[in-house]
Design a protein around this motif. Structure first.
Motif, PDB file in Angstrom:
ATOM      1  N   UNK A 189      40.647  47.743  38.458  1.00 40.93           N
ATOM      2  CA  UNK A 189      41.021  46.328  38.543  1.00 40.93           C
ATOM      3  C   UNK A 189      41.863  46.059  39.783  1.00 40.93           C
ATOM      4  N   UNK A 190      42.840  46.926  40.029  1.00 35.17           N
ATOM      5  CA  UNK A 190      43.721  46.734  41.181  1.00 35.17           C
ATOM      6  C   UNK A 190      42.924  46.726  42.483  1.00 35.17           C
ATOM      7  N   UNK A 191      41.956  47.647  42.602  1.00 32.95           N
ATOM      8  CA  UNK A 191      41.180  47.748  43.839  1.00 32.95           C
ATOM      9  C   UNK A 191      40.193  46.591  43.980  1.00 32.95           C
ATOM     10  N   UNK A 192      39.618  46.166  42.879  1.00 32.05           N
ATOM     11  CA  UNK A 192      38.672  45.049  42.910  1.00 32.05           C
ATOM     12  C   UNK A 192      39.367  43.715  43.163  1.00 32.05           C
ATOM     13  N   UNK A 193      40.562  43.545  42.594  1.00 36.07           N
ATOM     14  CA  UNK A 193      41.207  42.231  42.549  1.00 36.07           C
ATOM     15  C   UNK A 193      42.329  42.065  43.566  1.00 36.07           C
ATOM     16  N   UNK A 194      42.277  42.791  44.677  1.00 34.91           N
ATOM     17  CA  UNK A 194      43.345  42.684  45.672  1.00 34.91           C
ATOM     18  C   UNK A 194      43.564  41.235  46.093  1.00 34.91           C
ATOM     19  N   UNK A 195      42.476  40.533  46.385  1.00 34.11           N
ATOM     20  CA  UNK A 195      42.595  39.151  46.830  1.00 34.11           C
ATOM     21  C   UNK A 195      43.212  38.247  45.780  1.00 34.11           C
ATOM     22  N   UNK A 196      42.774  38.383  44.525  1.00 37.64           N
ATOM     23  CA  UNK A 196      43.316  37.552  43.448  1.00 37.64           C
ATOM     24  C   UNK A 196      44.794  37.846  43.217  1.00 37.64           C
TER      25      UNK A 196
END
Length: 311
Positions: A189-196
């Motif tokens: 999640x952390x790697x996928x959601x950097x932008x969010x």
């Protein structure tokens, strides 16, 4: 803590109380809407276990929404303009319902019913809520060790512990892999959601790793330095998935299928990030539905232990 769960209580459970029926239905809706990997994996469980996966997920989702999306309104969550107060009120409602053995709110009643039947350790929830509080006060983490022990212990590893009684493992040794799976899911999640996360003013990438590679997520730019840092994080993430995969053989067949399906689906997000040249700023990298169907079919046909962690 009941690491092997209360299998007889779980397998005999068919709620007839309209309040519980409504609550379990809402837990399933929350899981289907927001926790698609959990939902797909749980489809391979008997209904008696499936509802308990939904209950654990619903509790965690509602708490997470308080700190991440405070504008959301849900009848299961007390209202207050201050997210910190709202989180405390939600925790208080949960603690009181758990102590009393139930309440009049359908979702919370179902959650309590599930946790009490499964014999889940109440200490898990204290660690969980303390981690949720940190989201309201912390924006960065100095190192992987600090992030893992200071935050993910209560926000991720403990989720694996909460799910374990539902999965009814053959041995208490399954606790370690279950914790690793919780950590692996959240790091993905952390790697996928950097932008969010940047939009919320937070960075869940270890600052010392960013500094060592000379990259800054706030620039929202894919550079050679960014690629090298992300590749390092992805390898760390895959190591967690590999450790989690050890636990599949410690579970009864339906639970093994559930976990293997969820593990394979979620770990594929890492490949999607790689295929996008580590661009996690322009859009969220997802696993297509057709791929999820193929994974589920493969687990059913070939068994849960094949192709668990692939690049």
């Amino acid at each position: 803590m009941s690491l092997t769960g209360s299998g007889s209580a779980g397998s005999a459970h068919r709620p007839s109380d309209p309040l519980l029926v409504k609550g379990y239905q809402r837990c399933a809706e929350l899981t289907r809407q927001h926790g698609t990997t959990y939902y797909w994996g749980a489809l391979l469980l008997p209904p008696e276990q499936r509802v308990d996966v939904y209950a654990v997920y619903a509790l965690c989702r509602l708490a997470d929404d308080i700190v991440d999306e405070p504008e959301k309104v849900d009848l299961a969550v007390p209202m207050h303009d201050d997210p910190a107060v709202r989180l405390r009120l939600f925790e208080q409602a949960f603690t009181e319902a758990l102590a009393a053995g139930g309440c009049d709110e359908p979702v919370m009643a179902a959650v309590v019913d599930s946790l009490r039947r499964r014999g889940t350790d109440p200490a898990c929830f204290d660690r969980f809520f303390r981690a949720m509080e940190l989201d309201l006060t912390r924006e960065t983490w100095a190192s992987w060790e600090e992030l893992r022990a200071g935050y993910m212990e209560g926000s991720a590893a403990v989720i694996g512990e909460m799910m374990l009684p539902v999965l009814e493992p053959h041995t208490p040794l399954a606790q370690g892999p279950a914790r690793s799976l919780g950590l692996a899911f959240q790091l993905t999640n952390f790697l996928r959601d950097v932008g969010e996360d940047l939009d919320r003013g937070r960075v869940y990438l270890p600052q010392e790793d960013l500094d060592r590679h000379g990259t800054d997520p706030w620039e929202r730019t894919v550079t050679p330095q960014w690629r090298a840092m992300m590749a390092e994080q992805i390898e760390r993430n895959r190591a967690l998935y590999r450790d989690a995969a050890r636990g599949v053989g410690m579970l009864p067949k339906p639970s093994a299928r559930c976990v293997a399906t969820a593990l394979r689906m979620y770990s594929l997000i890492l490949r999607r990030i790689e295929e996008a040249d580590y661009d996690v700023f322009s859009e969220r990298r997802r696993v297509p539905r057709r791929t999820k169907v193929a994974i589920l079919s493969d687990v059913l046909l070939r068994g849960p232990s094949r192709n668990l962690v692939r690049r």
